[in-house]
Design a protein around this motif. Structure first.
Motif, PDB file in Angstrom:
ATOM      1  N   GLU A   1      -3.769  -7.029   0.631  1.00 57.93           N
ATOM      2  CA  GLU A   1      -5.199  -6.959   0.344  1.00 57.93           C
ATOM      3  C   GLU A   1      -5.868  -8.287   0.700  1.00 57.93           C
ATOM      4  OE1 GLU A   1      -6.151  -5.285  -3.437  1.00 57.93           O
ATOM      5  OE2 GLU A   1      -8.286  -5.773  -3.250  1.00 57.93           O
ATOM      6  N   THR A   2      -7.071  -8.179   1.271  1.00 64.28           N
ATOM      7  CA  THR A   2      -7.861  -9.375   1.597  1.00 64.28           C
ATOM      8  C   THR A   2      -9.242  -9.225   0.958  1.00 64.28           C
ATOM      9  OG1 THR A   2      -8.691  -8.361   3.640  1.00 64.28           O
ATOM     10  CG2 THR A   2      -6.651  -9.651   3.807  1.00 64.28           C
ATOM     11  N   ASP A   3     -10.099 -10.236   1.164  1.00 65.36           N
ATOM     12  CA  ASP A   3     -11.474 -10.176   0.644  1.00 65.36           C
ATOM     13  C   ASP A   3     -12.213  -8.962   1.174  1.00 65.36           C
ATOM     14  OD1 ASP A   3     -11.075 -12.516  -0.622  1.00 65.36           O
ATOM     15  OD2 ASP A   3     -12.272 -13.746   0.750  1.00 65.36           O
ATOM     16  N   GLU A   4     -11.825  -8.505   2.390  1.00 62.03           N
ATOM     17  CA  GLU A   4     -12.588  -7.469   3.059  1.00 62.03           C
ATOM     18  C   GLU A   4     -12.000  -6.068   2.859  1.00 62.03           C
ATOM     19  OE1 GLU A   4     -14.495  -8.717   6.419  1.00 62.03           O
ATOM     20  OE2 GLU A   4     -14.591  -6.779   7.427  1.00 62.03           O
ATOM     21  N   MET A   5     -10.665  -5.974   2.778  1.00 65.13           N
ATOM     22  CA  MET A   5     -10.008  -4.665   2.845  1.00 65.13           C
ATOM     23  C   MET A   5      -8.861  -4.548   1.854  1.00 65.13           C
ATOM     24  SD  MET A   5     -11.125  -2.583   5.237  1.00 65.13           S
ATOM     25  CE  MET A   5     -11.046  -2.132   6.967  1.00 65.13           C
ATOM     26  N   SER A   6      -8.705  -3.342   1.330  1.00 57.27           N
ATOM     27  CA  SER A   6      -7.560  -3.015   0.498  1.00 57.27           C
ATOM     28  C   SER A   6      -6.723  -1.968   1.248  1.00 57.27           C
ATOM     29  CB  SER A   6      -8.082  -2.472  -0.829  1.00 57.27           C
ATOM     30  OG  SER A   6      -7.032  -2.025  -1.617  1.00 57.27           O
ATOM     31  N   PRO A   7      -5.531  -2.332   1.746  1.00 55.05           N
ATOM     32  CA  PRO A   7      -4.785  -1.437   2.643  1.00 55.05           C
ATOM     33  C   PRO A   7      -4.033  -0.336   1.905  1.00 55.05           C
ATOM     34  CG  PRO A   7      -3.555  -3.458   2.322  1.00 55.05           C
ATOM     35  CD  PRO A   7      -4.825  -3.607   1.519  1.00 55.05           C
ATOM     36  N   GLN A   8      -3.934   0.804   2.563  1.00 56.10           N
ATOM     37  CA  GLN A   8      -3.263   1.961   1.964  1.00 56.10           C
ATOM     38  C   GLN A   8      -2.745   2.863   3.095  1.00 56.10           C
ATOM     39  OE1 GLN A   8      -5.880   3.531  -1.119  1.00 56.10           O
ATOM     40  NE2 GLN A   8      -4.755   5.454  -1.128  1.00 56.10           N
ATOM     41  N   TRP A   9      -1.523   3.423   2.913  1.00 54.00           N
ATOM     42  CA  TRP A   9      -0.955   4.332   3.905  1.00 54.00           C
ATOM     43  C   TRP A   9      -1.364   5.777   3.587  1.00 54.00           C
ATOM     44  CZ3 TRP A   9       1.409   2.612   8.175  1.00 54.00           C
ATOM     45  CH2 TRP A   9       1.952   1.327   8.172  1.00 54.00           C
ATOM     46  N   PHE A  10      -1.646   6.535   4.642  1.00 57.51           N
ATOM     47  CA  PHE A  10      -1.963   7.967   4.496  1.00 57.51           C
ATOM     48  C   PHE A  10      -1.135   8.765   5.487  1.00 57.51           C
ATOM     49  CE2 PHE A  10      -5.763   5.767   3.067  1.00 57.51           C
ATOM     50  CZ  PHE A  10      -6.091   6.456   1.909  1.00 57.51           C
ATOM     51  N   SER A  11      -0.519   9.855   5.033  1.00 57.52           N
ATOM     52  CA  SER A  11       0.160  10.721   5.987  1.00 57.52           C
ATOM     53  C   SER A  11      -0.894  11.429   6.836  1.00 57.52           C
ATOM     54  CB  SER A  11       1.088  11.703   5.287  1.00 57.52           C
ATOM     55  OG  SER A  11       0.336  12.516   4.449  1.00 57.52           O
TER      56      SER A  11
ATOM     57  N   LEU B   1      -4.838   2.513   6.591  1.00 55.73           N
ATOM     58  CA  LEU B   1      -6.289   2.340   6.557  1.00 55.73           C
ATOM     59  C   LEU B   1      -6.620   1.329   5.471  1.00 55.73           C
ATOM     60  CD1 LEU B   1      -7.411   6.081   6.778  1.00 55.73           C
ATOM     61  CD2 LEU B   1      -7.111   4.438   8.653  1.00 55.73           C
ATOM     62  N   GLY B   2      -7.820   0.787   5.532  1.00 54.95           N
ATOM     63  CA  GLY B   2      -8.254  -0.134   4.491  1.00 54.95           C
ATOM     64  C   GLY B   2      -9.498   0.409   3.832  1.00 54.95           C
ATOM     65  N   LEU B   3      -9.556   0.247   2.507  1.00 58.66           N
ATOM     66  CA  LEU B   3     -10.804   0.552   1.793  1.00 58.66           C
ATOM     67  C   LEU B   3     -11.685  -0.683   1.933  1.00 58.66           C
ATOM     68  CD1 LEU B   3     -12.413   2.478  -0.016  1.00 58.66           C
ATOM     69  CD2 LEU B   3     -11.303   1.405  -1.980  1.00 58.66           C
TER      70      LEU B   3
ATOM     71  N   GLU C   1     -18.976  -0.411   3.478  1.00 56.98           N
ATOM     72  CA  GLU C   1     -18.374  -0.631   2.153  1.00 56.98           C
ATOM     73  C   GLU C   1     -18.118   0.704   1.455  1.00 56.98           C
ATOM     74  OE1 GLU C   1     -20.595  -3.390  -0.271  1.00 56.98           O
ATOM     75  OE2 GLU C   1     -19.600  -2.699  -2.106  1.00 56.98           O
ATOM     76  N   GLY C   2     -16.930   0.830   0.849  1.00 55.38           N
ATOM     77  CA  GLY C   2     -16.582   2.062   0.139  1.00 55.38           C
ATOM     78  C   GLY C   2     -15.926   3.112   1.031  1.00 55.38           C
ATOM     79  N   TYR C   3     -15.870   2.861   2.314  1.00 55.15           N
ATOM     80  CA  TYR C   3     -15.221   3.795   3.243  1.00 55.15           C
ATOM     81  C   TYR C   3     -13.814   3.309   3.583  1.00 55.15           C
ATOM     82  CZ  TYR C   3     -19.596   6.178   4.695  1.00 55.15           C
ATOM     83  OH  TYR C   3     -20.749   6.898   4.752  1.00 55.15           O
ATOM     84  N   TYR C   4     -12.924   4.267   3.834  1.00 58.38           N
ATOM     85  CA  TYR C   4     -11.634   3.937   4.449  1.00 58.38           C
ATOM     86  C   TYR C   4     -11.836   3.851   5.952  1.00 58.38           C
ATOM     87  CZ  TYR C   4      -9.078   4.712   0.147  1.00 58.38           C
ATOM     88  OH  TYR C   4      -8.602   4.602  -1.124  1.00 58.38           O
ATOM     89  N   ASN C   5     -11.181   2.871   6.550  1.00 56.04           N
ATOM     90  CA  ASN C   5     -11.336   2.673   7.977  1.00 56.04           C
ATOM     91  C   ASN C   5     -10.145   1.900   8.510  1.00 56.04           C
ATOM     92  OD1 ASN C   5     -12.620   2.811  10.430  1.00 56.04           O
ATOM     93  ND2 ASN C   5     -14.459   1.724   9.774  1.00 56.04           N
ATOM     94  N   GLY C   6      -9.983   1.918   9.834  1.00 58.76           N
ATOM     95  CA  GLY C   6      -9.054   0.986  10.447  1.00 58.76           C
ATOM     96  C   GLY C   6      -9.596  -0.429  10.288  1.00 58.76           C
TER      97      GLY C   6
ATOM     98  N   ALA D   1      -5.774  -7.479   7.360  1.00 59.42           N
ATOM     99  CA  ALA D   1      -4.597  -6.814   6.771  1.00 59.42           C
ATOM    100  C   ALA D   1      -3.400  -7.752   6.684  1.00 59.42           C
ATOM    101  CB  ALA D   1      -4.223  -5.581   7.582  1.00 59.42           C
ATOM    102  N   VAL D   2      -3.535  -8.960   7.265  1.00 63.33           N
ATOM    103  CA  VAL D   2      -2.496  -9.993   7.217  1.00 63.33           C
ATOM    104  C   VAL D   2      -1.204  -9.549   7.914  1.00 63.33           C
ATOM    105  CG1 VAL D   2      -1.609 -11.868   5.754  1.00 63.33           C
ATOM    106  CG2 VAL D   2      -3.478 -10.456   4.913  1.00 63.33           C
ATOM    107  N   ILE D   3      -1.334  -8.789   8.975  1.00 68.10           N
ATOM    108  CA  ILE D   3      -0.162  -8.439   9.780  1.00 68.10           C
ATOM    109  C   ILE D   3      -0.414  -8.826  11.240  1.00 68.10           C
ATOM    110  CG2 ILE D   3       0.726  -6.638   8.271  1.00 68.10           C
ATOM    111  CD1 ILE D   3      -0.648  -4.552   9.992  1.00 68.10           C
ATOM    112  N   ILE D   4       0.699  -9.063  11.939  1.00 74.23           N
ATOM    113  CA  ILE D   4       0.647  -9.475  13.347  1.00 74.23           C
ATOM    114  C   ILE D   4       1.007  -8.268  14.208  1.00 74.23           C
ATOM    115  CG2 ILE D   4       1.563 -11.100  15.067  1.00 74.23           C
ATOM    116  CD1 ILE D   4       0.364 -12.581  12.735  1.00 74.23           C
TER     117      ILE D   4
END
Ligand code: 6U4
Ligand code: NA
Ligand code: NA
Length: 156
Positions: free
Chosen positions: A97-107, A20-22, A29-34, A57-60
Motif C-alpha cells: 500500500e502507498t499514499d495513492e493506492m491500496s493493492p488487491q488481487w482479483f481473479s 488492481l489498486g483502490l 478516487e474510490g475506484y479500482y484501477n491499474g 505499488a512498490v514493485i519492479i
C-alpha cells in the motif's frame, strides 16, 4: 491546437488474477484501477509505466507488453487523455500500500466493474484475452460514459 495528455496504466496479470489498486486520492478516487499516471517530459511511455508502478505499488516490472491505446474525452476538460495500457507479465518485489493506492488481487471472473471506470468493462475482457485494442470514450460530468468506439487491432 489542443495536445493530448499522455498517461500510463499498468495491469499486473498473473496466474488468472490481476492486481488492481483502490485509488485513495485524486482523479478516480474510490475506484479500482491499474497503476499509472502522467508521462513526464523527456520520459518514454514505457519508462513512465514502470516508474508509476514502482511509485504506486512498490514493485519492479520485468517483461511488460503494450496492449491498448485508450483516448478519453471529457466535456469538462480541454485536453483529451491518451492512456497507454500495459500488461505486466512479471515483476520483482511485493505489492504494498502507498499514499495513492491500496493493492488487491482479483481473479479474472471477479473484477469489480461496479467500482471501476465505466469503460473498463468494455476493454478488460480483451485485455485478459491478450488482444491488442484501441478505444475512444466520451465522458460527461467526469463519470458518465456517453458514447465510445472500440476495436481489436492487429498492431498498435
Ligand atoms: P499525480 O498528479 O502525480 O498524483 P499521476 O499519478 O501522474 O497523478 P493520475 O493518478 O491522475 O496521474 O493518473 C490517472 C490514472 O488513471 C492513469 O493511470 C490513467 C487512469 N485512468 C484515467 N481514466 C481512466 C479510465 N476512464 N479508465 C481506466 N483508467 C483510467 O481504466
Ligand atoms: Na497515478
Ligand atoms: Na505522476
Amino acid at each position: 491546437l489542443v495536445a493530448k495528455k499522455l498517461l500510463t496504466l499498468a495491469i499486473v496479470n498473473r496466474e488468472g488474477r490481476v492486481l488492481l489498486g483502490l485509488k485513495k486520492r485524486g482523479f478516480g478516487e474510490g475506484y479500482y484501477n491499474g497503476f499509472g499516471g502522467k508521462v513526464e517530459v523527456g520520459e518514454t511511455v514505457e519508462a513512465a509505466a514502470r516508474r508509476e508502478l514502482q511509485e504506486e505499488a512498490v514493485i519492479i516490472a520485468g517483461n511488460i507488453k503494450k496492449q491498448g491505446l485508450l483516448t478519453f474525452h471529457f466535456d469538462d476538460k480541454p485536453q483529451p487523455w491518451e492512456v497507454h495500457v500495459f500488461n505486466v507479465l512479471d515483476y520483482n518485489g511485493e505489492p504494498c500500500e502507498t499514499d495513492e493506492m491500496s493493492p488487491q488481487w482479483f481473479s479474472h471472473d471477479q473484477i469489480p466493474f461496479d467500482k471501476m471506470w465505466k469503460d473498463d468493462e468494455i476493454w478488460y475482457p480483451h485485455f485478459l484475452a491478450g488482444h491488442l485494442f484501441q478505444g475512444e470514450f466520451f465522458f460527461r460530468n467526469t463519470h458518465h460514459l456517453d458514447s465510445y468506439n472500440f476495436d481489436v487491432v492487429s498492431k498498435l
